[in-house]
Structure formats: structure tokens, C-alpha cells
Write an enzyme that holds these catalytic residues in place. Structure first.
Site, mmCIF file in Angstrom:
data_model
loop_
_atom_site.group_PDB
_atom_site.id
_atom_site.type_symbol
_atom_site.label_atom_id
_atom_site.label_comp_id
_atom_site.label_asym_id
_atom_site.label_seq_id
_atom_site.Cartn_x
_atom_site.Cartn_y
_atom_site.Cartn_z
ATOM 1 N N ASP A 102 -78.570 -104.251 92.559
ATOM 2 C CA ASP A 102 -77.514 -103.119 91.715
ATOM 3 C C ASP A 102 -78.099 -101.897 92.825
ATOM 4 O O ASP A 102 -78.685 -101.758 93.710
ATOM 5 C CB ASP A 102 -78.235 -102.962 90.472
ATOM 6 N N GLN A 114 -85.699 -105.051 95.855
ATOM 7 C CA GLN A 114 -85.339 -106.379 95.933
ATOM 8 C C GLN A 114 -84.191 -106.661 95.058
ATOM 9 O O GLN A 114 -83.474 -107.794 94.938
ATOM 10 C CB GLN A 114 -86.137 -107.507 95.149
ATOM 11 N N ASN A 115 -83.658 -105.570 94.449
ATOM 12 C CA ASN A 115 -82.401 -105.347 93.507
ATOM 13 C C ASN A 115 -81.157 -105.402 94.232
ATOM 14 O O ASN A 115 -81.198 -104.784 95.188
ATOM 15 C CB ASN A 115 -82.569 -104.549 92.679
ATOM 16 N N HIS A 117 -82.527 -107.896 99.553
ATOM 17 C CA HIS A 117 -81.885 -108.900 99.149
ATOM 18 C C HIS A 117 -80.305 -108.751 98.989
ATOM 19 O O HIS A 117 -79.391 -109.434 98.413
ATOM 20 C CB HIS A 117 -82.209 -109.319 97.657
HETATM 21 P P1 NAD Z 1 -89.395 -110.348 89.713
HETATM 22 O O1 NAD Z 1 -89.671 -111.451 90.285
HETATM 23 O O2 NAD Z 1 -89.083 -109.103 90.554
HETATM 24 O O3 NAD Z 1 -89.864 -110.393 88.065
HETATM 25 C C1 NAD Z 1 -89.318 -109.353 87.162
HETATM 26 C C2 NAD Z 1 -90.662 -108.543 86.739
HETATM 27 O O4 NAD Z 1 -90.350 -107.488 86.040
HETATM 28 C C3 NAD Z 1 -91.696 -109.439 86.003
HETATM 29 O O5 NAD Z 1 -92.893 -109.278 86.437
HETATM 30 C C4 NAD Z 1 -91.529 -108.583 84.523
HETATM 31 O O6 NAD Z 1 -92.840 -108.862 83.712
HETATM 32 C C5 NAD Z 1 -91.270 -107.382 84.880
HETATM 33 N N1 NAD Z 1 -90.656 -106.492 83.790
HETATM 34 C C6 NAD Z 1 -89.856 -106.702 82.735
HETATM 35 N N2 NAD Z 1 -89.404 -105.783 82.084
HETATM 36 C C7 NAD Z 1 -89.837 -104.486 82.669
HETATM 37 C C8 NAD Z 1 -89.822 -103.362 82.572
HETATM 38 N N3 NAD Z 1 -89.077 -102.821 81.660
HETATM 39 N N4 NAD Z 1 -90.321 -102.404 83.493
HETATM 40 C C9 NAD Z 1 -91.166 -103.057 84.339
HETATM 41 N N5 NAD Z 1 -91.101 -104.119 84.646
HETATM 42 C C10 NAD Z 1 -90.725 -105.078 83.984
HETATM 43 O O7 NAD Z 1 -87.580 -110.370 89.389
HETATM 44 P P2 NAD Z 1 -86.709 -111.885 89.109
HETATM 45 O O8 NAD Z 1 -86.250 -111.252 87.750
HETATM 46 O O9 NAD Z 1 -87.733 -112.801 89.045
HETATM 47 O O10 NAD Z 1 -85.739 -111.571 90.512
HETATM 48 C C11 NAD Z 1 -86.178 -112.140 91.504
HETATM 49 C C12 NAD Z 1 -84.802 -111.783 92.319
HETATM 50 O O11 NAD Z 1 -83.386 -111.866 91.794
HETATM 51 C C13 NAD Z 1 -84.737 -110.332 92.659
HETATM 52 O O12 NAD Z 1 -85.631 -110.151 93.677
HETATM 53 C C14 NAD Z 1 -83.143 -110.260 93.137
HETATM 54 O O13 NAD Z 1 -82.752 -110.558 94.270
HETATM 55 C C15 NAD Z 1 -82.534 -110.940 91.964
HETATM 56 N N6 NAD Z 1 -82.174 -110.065 90.868
HETATM 57 C C16 NAD Z 1 -81.650 -108.792 90.785
HETATM 58 C C17 NAD Z 1 -81.612 -108.023 89.623
HETATM 59 C C18 NAD Z 1 -81.079 -106.473 89.941
HETATM 60 O O14 NAD Z 1 -80.515 -106.546 90.928
HETATM 61 N N7 NAD Z 1 -81.200 -105.581 88.994
HETATM 62 C C19 NAD Z 1 -81.728 -108.688 88.481
HETATM 63 C C20 NAD Z 1 -82.075 -109.887 88.340
HETATM 64 C C21 NAD Z 1 -82.424 -110.774 89.609
#
Ligand code: NAD
Length: 235
Positions: free
Chosen positions: A89, A86-87, A104
Site C-alpha cells: 500500500d 513489506q507493504n 514487496h
Molecule cells: P506480517 O507477517 O507482517 O504479520 C502481521 C503482523 O501484524 C502480526 O505479527 C500481527 O500480530 C501484527 N498486527 C496485527 N494488528 C496490528 C496492529 N493494529 N498494529 C501493529 N501490529 C499488528 O504480515 P502478513 O499479514 O503476514 O503479510 C505478509 C506479506 O503479505 C506482506 O509482507 C505483504 O507483502 C503482504 N501484505 C501486504 C499488506 C499491505 O500492503 N497492507 C497487507 C497484507 C499482506
């Protein structure tokens, strides 16, 4: 070879310094998610949205793949591995994963405001108001915003329907349609979930590993590789 599908969310990149937003009250890197990631955000304020994604793209030049991204690559020697992320990056690719489906969108691409299939590789460059497609139309970030269609969901479903193992990492399992993907896994598919926080979702038939990605992914990869028998190697 057996098939492994890995479904990742923002949590896998958290320890690379990229914030999730569900962990921080609906804010994503200090922006309100609805201001920058809704289907109508760009129409309302193209400058703000472009600036936000330009900053996320620049951040990628300093973020590095972490042990969570890297450990997954070890599986590729003995399994057909598909990462469904879903990322937005590019940390899976930079860690060395070969087959990555981005549900995404991708920060390193732009597309035409008129046609999302008109895609341009922009690497880590900013999108500016002067960037236009071949017909002179504005470029926008190649991102699937909330309320938009998710064209890569079909190829992701096809992979999950053939999975022997499903490893879910760092996703709260609340953003659909991605959250529903695990329902397509065959009955005999061995499913793991790695997350430091227990999600609301039903965890029956799932091995829950309550760990951060940098620790939990190695644990699960070690376990799968240790379980491999001669039959797996021969197949
Ligand atoms: P998400 O719904 O996937 O939730 C984040 C999850 O990660 C939570 O369950 C949390 O407990 C868990 N988490 C936190 N730290 C962690 C770790 N160190 N190791 C493993 N798990 C951990 O994601 P979101 O933040 O709700 O984002 C939803 C959408 O927003 C994504 O699908 C994406 O499209 C976008 N988004 C992308 C990025 C990226 O590309 N890196 C970052 C933020 C948001």
C-alpha cells in the site's frame, strides 16, 4: 544526524482497514494467499490475480493513513529516517514519509510480464487485459510474489547497517528475506518491536512494546525524541 530505520509489515496498516493475512489463517481479504501471491499464481490464473490486486488498489482510495504511519513522520525533523516496508500500500507516502523502500512492490505500479524493470505508474487505475507494455506484452501488478527475487533487499540492508535505531512494527517476522534484515543492524543499534501479539522470533536485545500501531508508535517516537541530547542535535 543519527539514522533511524523503520521496518513495517501488514500490521501497521491493519487499523487503516487493510487486513493482514497471518491474522486470518492464511487468507488475505478472503483469498487463499497461494492462489494470488505465489510466483506461479499469475501464470495459472492471470484474471484472478489481476482482479485481486485491482480490488486491493481500489481499497486504497478509501483507506487512510493511521496514527501509526503519521507519528513516524515526526522523527524526520531530527533524524535521517528510512522506512523499509513489506507493504504494497501507499499509506506511508500519504502520511508524509519521504524515504520509503518497498520490499514487496507497490500497488500503484504495473510492470511488463517480460521485464519487471519496465515499470509504469498506474495510480489507482485497474489493470485490464488490454494494457500492454511498449512491445505489446501484457502488464502485471508490480508485486514481488513468494518465490521471486527481492531486488530492494540490498538497499534496505545498506540502510540497516548504518542504523542507530531500528523500529519494527506489525510484522510476524516470518517472511524472508525481510525477517532477516534486523540481523544486519550494528551491535549498538537500539531496537524496538511494536506489535499487539508476541512473535515467535527471538526478542533478545529488543524492546518489545506490546501495543497496536496507533498507540505503540507514538509511545516509541516520544521516547526517542525525549532521549535526544545535545550531541544528537549537533551531529
Ligand atoms: P506480517 O507477517 O507482517 O504479520 C502481521 C503482523 O501484524 C502480526 O505479527 C500481527 O500480530 C501484527 N498486527 C496485527 N494488528 C496490528 C496492529 N493494529 N498494529 C501493529 N501490529 C499488528 O504480515 P502478513 O499479514 O503476514 O503479510 C505478509 C506479506 O503479505 C506482506 O509482507 C505483504 O507483502 C503482504 N501484505 C501486504 C499488506 C499491505 O500492503 N497492507 C497487507 C497484507 C499482506
Amino acid at each position: 544526524m543519527k539514522n533511524i530505520v523503520v521496518l513495517t509489515g501488514a500490521g501497521i496498516s491493519a487499523e487503516s482497514g487493510i487486513q493482514t493475512f497471518r491474522d486470518s489463517n492464511g487468507l488475505w481479504e478472503n483469498y487463499r494467499v497461494e492462489d494470488v501471491a505465489n510466483y506461479d499464481s499469475f501464470d495459472k490464473d492471470a484474471e484472478l490475480v489481476t482482479k485481486f490486486y485491482n480490488a486491493r488498489r481500489r481499497q486504497l482510495t478509501t483507506a487512510m493513513p493511521n496514527e501509526g504511519h503519521k507519528q513516524l513522520v515526526r522523527l524526520e525533523k531530527d533524524f535521517n529516517v528510512t522506512i523499509v516496508t513489506q507493504n504494497i500500500d501507499d499509506l506511508h507516502e500519504r502520511a508524509g514519509s519521504k524515504n520509503v523502500i518497498h520490499l514487496h512492490g507497490e500497488l500503484t505500479k504495473a510492470c511488463s510480464v517480460d521485464d519487471k524493470e519496465e515499470i509504469y505508474n498506474i495510480g489507482y487505475h485497474d489493470i485490464t487485459p488490454f494494457d500492454v507494455d511498449k512491445n505489446g506484452k501484457m502488464l502485471r501488478p508490480f508485486i514481488v510474489w513468494f518465490g521471486e527475487a527481492v531486488p530492494m533487499i540490498e538497499p534496505a540492508i545498506e540502510k540497516i547497517q548504518q542504523a542507530d535505531y531500528l523500529i519494527i512494527i506489525g510484522t510476524s517476522l516470518v517472511v524472508y528475506p525481510a525477517a532477516g534484515l534486523r540481523n544486519y543492524a550494528p551491535k549498538n543499534c537500539r531496537t524496538y518491536l511494536i506489535d499487539p501479539n508476541k512473535p515467535q522470533a527471538d526478542l533478545s536485545n529488543i524492546t518489545f512494546v506490546q501495543q497496536k500501531a496507533t498507540i505503540g508508535v507514538k509511545q516509541v517516537v516520544d521516547e526517542i525524541l525525549a532521549q535526544m541530547d545535545d550531541k544528537d542535535i549537533a551531529e
